[in-house]
Design an enzyme around this catalytic site. Structure first.
Site, PDB file in Angstrom:
ATOM      1  N   TYR A 120     -58.376 -55.169 110.555  1.00  0.00           N
ATOM      2  CA  TYR A 120     -58.983 -53.754 110.050  1.00  0.00           C
ATOM      3  C   TYR A 120     -60.232 -54.979 109.011  1.00  0.00           C
ATOM      4  CZ  TYR A 120     -54.751 -55.750 106.603  1.00  0.00           C
ATOM      5  OH  TYR A 120     -54.268 -55.883 106.072  1.00  0.00           O
ATOM      6  N   ARG A 170     -57.271 -60.964  98.365  1.00  0.00           N
ATOM      7  CA  ARG A 170     -56.119 -61.502  99.170  1.00  0.00           C
ATOM      8  C   ARG A 170     -56.525 -62.210 100.291  1.00  0.00           C
ATOM      9  NH1 ARG A 170     -54.177 -56.678 101.771  1.00  0.00           N
ATOM     10  NH2 ARG A 170     -55.073 -57.759 104.020  1.00  0.00           N
ATOM     11  N   HIS A 230     -51.184 -59.258 104.447  1.00  0.00           N
ATOM     12  CA  HIS A 230     -51.155 -58.386 103.551  1.00  0.00           C
ATOM     13  C   HIS A 230     -49.135 -59.136 103.227  1.00  0.00           C
ATOM     14  CE1 HIS A 230     -48.664 -55.296 101.472  1.00  0.00           C
ATOM     15  NE2 HIS A 230     -48.281 -55.244 102.014  1.00  0.00           N
TER      16      HIS A 230
HETATM   17  C1  LIG Z   1     -44.445 -47.399  96.812  1.00  0.00           C
HETATM   18  C2  LIG Z   1     -45.017 -47.154  97.721  1.00  0.00           C
HETATM   19  N1  LIG Z   1     -45.280 -46.860  99.065  1.00  0.00           N
HETATM   20  C3  LIG Z   1     -45.957 -48.052 100.311  1.00  0.00           C
HETATM   21  C4  LIG Z   1     -45.087 -48.615  99.865  1.00  0.00           C
HETATM   22  C5  LIG Z   1     -45.840 -49.653 101.068  1.00  0.00           C
HETATM   23  N2  LIG Z   1     -46.281 -50.689 100.753  1.00  0.00           N
HETATM   24  C6  LIG Z   1     -46.071 -51.797 100.648  1.00  0.00           C
HETATM   25  S1  LIG Z   1     -47.547 -52.893  98.895  1.00  0.00           S
HETATM   26  C7  LIG Z   1     -48.835 -52.187  99.860  1.00  0.00           C
HETATM   27  C8  LIG Z   1     -50.229 -52.038  99.176  1.00  0.00           C
HETATM   28  C9  LIG Z   1     -50.080 -52.631  97.762  1.00  0.00           C
HETATM   29  O1  LIG Z   1     -51.855 -53.053  97.465  1.00  0.00           O
HETATM   30  P1  LIG Z   1     -51.730 -53.276  96.118  1.00  0.00           P
HETATM   31  O2  LIG Z   1     -51.108 -52.806  95.034  1.00  0.00           O
HETATM   32  O3  LIG Z   1     -52.921 -52.707  96.151  1.00  0.00           O
HETATM   33  O4  LIG Z   1     -50.936 -54.674  96.106  1.00  0.00           O
HETATM   34  P2  LIG Z   1     -51.315 -56.043  96.652  1.00  0.00           P
HETATM   35  O5  LIG Z   1     -50.680 -55.488  97.871  1.00  0.00           O
HETATM   36  O6  LIG Z   1     -52.831 -56.563  96.968  1.00  0.00           O
HETATM   37  O7  LIG Z   1     -50.837 -57.169  95.877  1.00  0.00           O
HETATM   38  C10 LIG Z   1     -47.812 -50.495 100.481  1.00  0.00           C
HETATM   39  C11 LIG Z   1     -48.718 -49.468 100.735  1.00  0.00           C
HETATM   40  C12 LIG Z   1     -44.660 -49.332  98.560  1.00  0.00           C
HETATM   41  N3  LIG Z   1     -43.884 -50.659  99.000  1.00  0.00           N
HETATM   42  N4  LIG Z   1     -44.615 -48.658  97.950  1.00  0.00           N
END
Ligand SMILES: Cc1ncc(C[n+]2csc(CCOP(=O)(O)OP(=O)(O)O)c2C)c(N)n1
Ligand SMILES: [Mg+2]
Lengths: 324, 357
Positions: free
Chosen positions: B270, B257, B261
């Site tokens: 971080y 990424r 975020h």
């Molecule tokens: C169930 C849930 N918990 C927390 C969140 C908040 N949140 C949004 S994206 C994210 C991280 C997701 O990481 P990843 O699955 O690696 O996907 P990326 O963002 O790297 O594409 C979090 C914690 C959420 N959207 N849904």
């Protein structure tokens, strides 16, 4: 003392409680290095270390389930769920375990767990980030539900929640995380179960919590110009509810409106109206009205203001009640 | 009794096109020059669209947005491998696949601007809307694949998600069912190394994500997610296997990424700039360009044409998005049920024509 926002007051309460009690641990997604997506846990990792400030894997069920085990083992976990809309996978842990561990074991175990989570609309957030589902939890026997609406209250109520021997859901209105700044009024815990008169008045009682307290206060200011004095009660704790303060206010004003962001049907407005008619029917000059969200999922940001209670909607309900 | 080994497992890592733009001839499938140009153009378009979205957000013309920068090869590769009759269940960082599937750019802007109309998938396009709650859509993909199996439709289902999603129960429950019933579903994990501020190593102690499939009884494979050739080939093979009745596959695409975020995040809190810099050298578009230069497929004129066409498409999408008439507030009530309930009828009426004072 310097003025703090609500989220800073939460941060302060967390650090004070961690200082006071080495058994308090903070856990959740992004609570460590990042200090939480709203910065509620900022600086805690540096101060208290990685064993007590834990960045967990992305797993709400795991966070709450493990926190229950920690709590039963003798720690006081303060688990953060990033948004209330992401707590649902942990509902089984909350309903079937946290809320009834004491009951199920005849007191052999109990669950001094705090779940902190931002909730509510008005922050232009993506889907599922604006939920107000407090009624699910209020409906669940065995868990307390707390919602601060000012920085001082946030600090004092969170301290009580952490010291409480039973599970507490601590809902933080994201919309007012940073919009109000105030000096802390003393550092004592504020007892759970005590409402606060946010504004006194003799003509009508507005009952609200979280961000809606401020919306109700705006409406109270608006009708003041017409000579109407609205009393605003900030419930602060939803369960156990301070029915005494609600009833004494209704006995004075004879009129009441409940304001909440959650959908109208099955929301706490119905519960509060029921309590009022059970206990104070003969004082009522008009039916208790509810100003609430629609019975739809909360819309995406473009339409959320249409959905949310506004000062105008509350004012219209005030006139409707007074004209009754 | 003597101890004996009752299981041995191996996880392959696939890379066809390396960081220096060199392709391994023993692995390279036959791609026509036209196909290779399409890979390039699609990735450039995705990147420009993404940059435009970030710009619009900065100018207050879009809401919170999750950038795909760095993940173009995973998304274009998977998008190209899908057939129109296949189904796709997206996460929230997937605009590259969305556009390959034909979702108008206007819809993507609408959605990220907080306008529900962006979620209306055009008829005939077999895709679910974005899943914001992480990983929750994985069992849906499994169910759709199950449906296809029961109805004997020769289609495959693709579900995309991040490394963080592999920590959710939904992921494990979905994978388990897919294995037990040998369903035509491909799990594509975009391991971009981060879940907001939480690094991949904090999600799981296992060496790879791909190996998680082993526990559910089907193959897991790791691919260089910044290698468009590897991505096209691996997803294509997995989807074909699924369509043929060969069961599920888990693909871990190793990528990065490059951006924060979302626009609400600041990744410098971080992670180190050195780490990000290291991944710049592995850029999927850059590496394909080097390959195309070496094989004489790339010319300055082609680059210019790609840039011009892509920018035009992006700008057209912006124009269409901004020309949308305002949302009708009454629509809030129109899609809760097929027939609105009495409550909804009453609430809609009160909203649109409030009772007179
Ligand atoms: C169930 C849930 N918990 C927390 C969140 C908040 N949140 C949004 S994206 C994210 C991280 C997701 O990481 P990843 O699955 O690696 O996907 P990326 O963002 O790297 O594409 C979090 C914690 C959420 N959207 N849904
Ligand atoms: Mg990730």
């Amino acid at each position: 003392m310097e003025k703090l926002t609500l989220v800073q007051a939460i941060n302060l309460a967390l650090s004070e409680e961690m200082e006071r009690d080495p058994g308090v641990v903070v856990m959740g997604e992004d609570v460590g290095k990042d200090g939480g997506v709203f910065r509620a846990t900022l600086g805690l990792l540096d101060r208290f270390g990685g064993e007590r400030v834990i960045d967990t894997p992305l797993s709400e069920t795991g966070i709450i389930g493990a926190a229950i085990g920690m709590a039963a083992y003798g720690l006081t976990p303060v688990a953060e769920i990033q948004f209330l809309g992401f707590i649902y996978s942990a509902m089984e842990q909350i309903i079937s375990h946290a809320a009834r561990l004491r009951t199920r074991t005849k007191g052999r175990y109990h669950c001094p767990l705090v779940i902190r989570t931002p909730y509510g609309g008005g922050i232009h957030a993506p889907e599922h980030h604006s939920e107000s589902s407090e009624a699910y939890f209020y409906h669940t026997p065995g868990i307390k539900v707390v919602v601060p609406s000012t920085p001082s209250d946030a600090r004092g109520l969170l301290k009580s929640a952490i010291r409480d021997p039973d599970p507490v859901l601590f809902l933080e209105p994201a919309r007012i995380y940073r919009s109000i700044k105030e000096e802390m009024k003393g550092d004592d815990p504020i007892p759970l179960g005590e409402a606060r008169i946010a504004r006194s008045g003799k003509d009508i009682t507005l009952i609200a919590w979280g961000a809606m307290v401020h919306t109700a206060l705006k409406s109270a200011e608006a009708v003041k110009k017409e000579g109407i004095e609205a009393e605003v009660i900030d419930l602060r704790t939803l369960y156990p509810m301070d029915t005494g303060k609600i009833l004494s206010s209704i006995e004075k004003t004879g009129r009441g409106i409940v304001v909440h962001e959650a959908p109208l049907k099955g929301g706490l407005g119905g519960e509060i109206a029921a309590i009022i008619q059970e206990k104070a029917l003969l004082y009522l000059e008009a039916p208790v009205l509810r100003v609430a969200g629609f019975n739809t999922p909360i819309p995406l940001p473009k339409m959320e203001q249409v959905y949310l209670p506004s000062p105008e909607k509350i004012t219209a309900a005030i006139y409707q009640t007074l004209r009754y | 009794m003597p101890k004996k080994s009752v299981g041995q497992f191996n996880i392959d890592f696939i890379q066809i096109l390396n960081e220096a733009g060199e392709a391994d001839p023993s692995l390279l499938p036959h791609f026509t020059e036209k196909e290779i140009r399409q890979f390039y153009e699609s990735m450039v378009f995705a990147r420009l669209f993404d940059e435009k979205a970030l710009n619009l957000q900065r100018q207050g013309r879009l809401g919170t947005y999750a950038s795909i920068r760095g993940q173009e090869a995973v998304q274009i590769g998977a998008g190209l491998a899908l057939q129109a009759s296949d189904w796709w269940f997206p996460a929230f960082r997937d605009i590259g696949i969305s556009m390959m599937r034909g979702l108008p750019g206007k819809n993507l802007f609408l959605y990220w601007a907080g306008d529900e109309r962006g979620n209306a998938i055009p008829p005939g396009q077999n895709d679910f809307p974005i899943a914001i709650p992480v990983g929750t859509h994985i069992p849906h993909a499994v169910g759709a694949a199950w449906g296809a199996k029961i109805k004997k439709d020769p289609i495959a289902v693709l579900v995309t998600f991040g490394d963080g999603a592999t920590s959710k129960g939904d992921f494990h429950e979905g994978m388990n069912m897919a294995g037990v019933f040998s369903l035509p579903v491909v799990f594509l994990c975009q391991n971009n190394q981060w879940a907001i501020s939480v690094p991949r190593a904090r999600q799981t102690a296992s060496q790879t994500l791909a190996q998680k499939a082993i526990a559910y009884g089907f193959p897991g494979i790791q691919v260089d997610g910044n290698d468009i050739f590897g991505m096209v080939q691996t997803t294509k093979e997995a989807l074909e296997k699924a369509r043929r009745g060969g069961g599920p596959t888990f693909i871990e695409a190793v990528t990065y990424r490059m951006s924060d975020h979302t626009t609400a995040d600041d990744a410098s809190r971080y992670r180190s700039p050195e780490e990000v810099k290291g991944w710049e050298g592995k850029d999927p578009i850059l590496r394909l360009k080097i390959y195309m230069e070496k094989t004489k497929i790339w010319t300055p004129a082609f680059e210019e044409e790609v840039a011009r066409n892509s920018m035009n498409r992006v700008l057209n999408a912006v124009t269409e998005y901004e020309a949308m008439p305002p949302v009708d507030p009454g629509e809030i009530f129109d899609y809760v049920f097929e027939k609105p309930t009495p409550d909804l009828i009453e609430q809609k009426q009160n909203l649109l024509s409030p009772p007179k004072e």
